[in-house]
Design an enzyme around this catalytic site. Sequence first.
Site, mmCIF file in Angstrom:
data_model
loop_
_atom_site.group_PDB
_atom_site.id
_atom_site.type_symbol
_atom_site.label_atom_id
_atom_site.label_comp_id
_atom_site.label_asym_id
_atom_site.label_seq_id
_atom_site.Cartn_x
_atom_site.Cartn_y
_atom_site.Cartn_z
ATOM 1 N N ARG A 20 13.744 12.247 37.667
ATOM 2 C CA ARG A 20 13.344 11.085 38.299
ATOM 3 C C ARG A 20 13.336 11.522 39.795
ATOM 4 O O ARG A 20 13.622 10.582 40.641
ATOM 5 C CB ARG A 20 14.518 9.998 38.436
ATOM 6 N N SER A 55 14.005 0.844 34.151
ATOM 7 C CA SER A 55 15.432 1.165 34.335
ATOM 8 C C SER A 55 15.548 1.108 35.859
ATOM 9 O O SER A 55 14.971 1.617 36.709
ATOM 10 C CB SER A 55 15.753 2.396 34.138
ATOM 11 N N GLU A 92 17.084 3.581 40.731
ATOM 12 C CA GLU A 92 15.864 4.577 40.548
ATOM 13 C C GLU A 92 14.848 3.697 41.073
ATOM 14 O O GLU A 92 13.878 4.480 41.697
ATOM 15 C CB GLU A 92 15.568 4.499 39.126
#
Length: 342
Positions: free
Chosen positions: A168, A242, A338
Site C-alpha cells: 500500500r 480498508s 491507509e
Amino acid sequence: MQQNLIIKENIPLRGLNTFHIDATARYFIEVNNYEQLTELIESGFVDKNPVLLLGGGSNLLFTNNFKGIVVQIRNKGIEIFENAGNTVWVKAAAGENWHEFVTYCVEKGFGGIENLSLIPGNVGSCPIQNIGAYGVEVKDSFYSLEAVDLKTGELKIFYHSDCNFGYRESIFKSELKGKFAIWSVTFQLNLNPVVHVEYGAIKQELEAKGIENPSIKDVSEAVCSIRRSKLPDPEILGNAGSFFKNPTVDAKVAEKLRDSFPKLVSYPLPDGNEKLAAGWLIDQCGWKGFREGDAGVHQNQALVLVNHGNATGSQILTLAHRVQNSVYERFGVKLEMEVNVI
Ligand code: FAD
Ligand code: EPU
C-alpha cells in the site's frame, strides 16, 4: 489562450468521494487532455493554490472544504502497445475506470490483474498505493507510467524501479505526493497466464462452483463474488475500503502477542516479520458494528469505517483515532491509516 480551461468555483464534492462526505472545492476543473493540464500549469493556478488530484475519490476522506483547486483527471484510452511472445504491454489512460480496464483485459485473455477485479477508482491511482487484493498487487504487472510534473508540465516516465513500491505504498504516496499527475499506466500482461488462486476464499469459491482449471475470467468472477459478499457497496453505504493498513510486526512481537491472544490472525512475511490482520485487532476491541451518529465501523468488516448518511469527515477521523487508541492500548500495536486524509 486559456480557452480550454473551465475552472468552476465552490463545487460540491459529495458525489465525487465514496465516503459521501459533504465538502466543497474552492476551485474545480476536469482535465480531459494533456493540453488542458499544461495550460492549467502555465496559467500559474496550480502554483498559487493548493492542488488535489482526484480520480474516483475512493481512497480519500475530506475533513474540511478544500480551499485550493481539485483537478479531476479524466483522460481516456486503452492501447495495446506491444506484443512479444506471451507478453503483451497495454497502456491505459489515468482517467479510465480501474474495474472496466480489468474487465477489458480479462475479456481479451490478458492475465495478471484479474485478482484486482472490482477495486473502485481509476487506473491513474492504482500505482499510488500499489493496490492489492487476494494475493496480487499492481506492482506484479506494472511496467511503467507517464506522469506530468505539476511544476513544469513535462511528461516523465517512471519505470518499476523508480516507484519504490511496497505494501500500500509507492513514491507517489510519499516523496512525490502531489507533485506529479499520473497520466497513463502501462502493464505487462500475460497471454498464457498462470492463475493465482492460493488465497483461501478464492479456492473455496471456485470449488463451490465445481471449477477445477480456472481461467482468468473464472478468477475475476470469483473475486467479484467474494468482494460483493464482504465489502460494503459505496453506492449504498459510504466508505473507502480498508481504513487502516494491516500492521507489520517483528516475529518476536507476534509470538509474544500469541501468548496472550492465541487466536491472533497473522501472516508470515518473506523477511521474517509478520503481518497482523487489523480487522481482527479492531474486532477484538469490540468496534464491529459500532455507530455514533452517522460515523461507524462496518458490521461485517471492522477494518472498514462507514458513513451511514451525514457523518462529517472530522467525525469519521475522530472515530478512526478512537479505534487506533483502543487497539494500541489492548495490543500495543499502532495502526497506520491507509486512506488519504484531506
Ligand atoms: P482517489 O481516491 O481519487 O485518490 C487517491 C489518492 O491518489 C489521492 O491522494 C489523490 O490525490 C491521488 N491521485 C488520484 N489520481 C491521481 C493521479 N492521476 N495522479 C496523481 N495522484 C492522483 N484498495 C486496495 O488496494 N485494495 C482493495 O482491495 C481495495 N478495496 C476497496 C474497496 C472499497 C469498497 C473501496 C471504497 C476502496 C477500496 N480500495 C482498495 C481503495 C481504493 O479503491 C484504491 O486506493 C484506488 O486505487 C483509489 O483510486 P481512486 O481513483 O478512487 O483514487
Ligand atoms: N477479520 C476479523 N474481523 C473483522 C474483519 C476481519 O476477524 O471484522 C479477520 C478475518 O476473519 C480474516 C482476517 O481478519 O481472518 C483478514 O480479513 P480479510 O480477509 O477480510 O482481509 P483484510 O486483511 O481485512 C485486506 C486488504 C483489502 C483486500 C483484502 C483481500 C488491507 C488493509 N486490506 O483486507 O484491501 O481487499 O485483504 O485481499 O490490506 C483496501 O485496501 O481498501 C482493501 C479493501
